[in-house]
Design a protein around this motif. Sequence first.
Motif, PDB file in Angstrom:
ATOM      1  N   MET A  72      -0.124  32.494  51.549  1.00 38.63           N
ATOM      2  CA  MET A  72      -0.359  31.724  50.319  1.00 38.63           C
ATOM      3  C   MET A  72       0.842  31.877  49.394  1.00 38.63           C
ATOM      4  N   THR A  73       1.348  30.738  48.900  1.00 39.91           N
ATOM      5  CA  THR A  73       2.552  30.789  48.060  1.00 39.91           C
ATOM      6  C   THR A  73       2.360  30.218  46.659  1.00 39.91           C
ATOM      7  N   CYS A  74       1.269  29.529  46.418  1.00 34.06           N
ATOM      8  CA  CYS A  74       1.074  28.938  45.098  1.00 34.06           C
ATOM      9  C   CYS A  74      -0.425  28.744  44.812  1.00 34.06           C
ATOM     10  N   ASP A  75      -0.729  28.255  43.603  1.00 32.04           N
ATOM     11  CA  ASP A  75      -2.127  28.047  43.232  1.00 32.04           C
ATOM     12  C   ASP A  75      -2.809  27.003  44.113  1.00 32.04           C
ATOM     13  N   GLY A  76      -2.016  26.066  44.651  1.00 26.12           N
ATOM     14  CA  GLY A  76      -2.585  25.062  45.556  1.00 26.12           C
ATOM     15  C   GLY A  76      -3.153  25.716  46.806  1.00 26.12           C
ATOM     16  N   CYS A  77      -2.425  26.718  47.307  1.00 24.33           N
ATOM     17  CA  CYS A  77      -2.892  27.466  48.479  1.00 24.33           C
ATOM     18  C   CYS A  77      -4.193  28.191  48.145  1.00 24.33           C
ATOM     19  N   VAL A  78      -4.222  28.806  46.981  1.00 23.02           N
ATOM     20  CA  VAL A  78      -5.415  29.540  46.543  1.00 23.02           C
ATOM     21  C   VAL A  78      -6.608  28.602  46.494  1.00 23.02           C
TER      22      VAL A  78
END
Length: 71
Positions: free
Chosen positions: A13-19
């Motif tokens: 996971m690299t960003c809030d979109g991934c979260v």
Amino acid sequence: MSANNTTVFVDGMTCDGCVNRLQKVLERNPVIDRADVTLSPGKAVIQHSLSDVSAIDEIVKKAGFSVVNKE
Ligand SMILES: [Cu+2]
């Protein structure tokens, strides 16, 4: 109904979109009652009714990430 709590440490996971993506995939699954996903550290605290927690690895994998550890 669900009595189990499992914390999974997630790689990829690299960003809030991934979260958000992982959170949605987890919560869409009927065996999961609740999921709290964070980016830093990359983990998900999951409330579920699974007897075999290795199924979580598959769900996370389908979302595009991988489980590195569970507790
Ligand atoms: Cu992302």
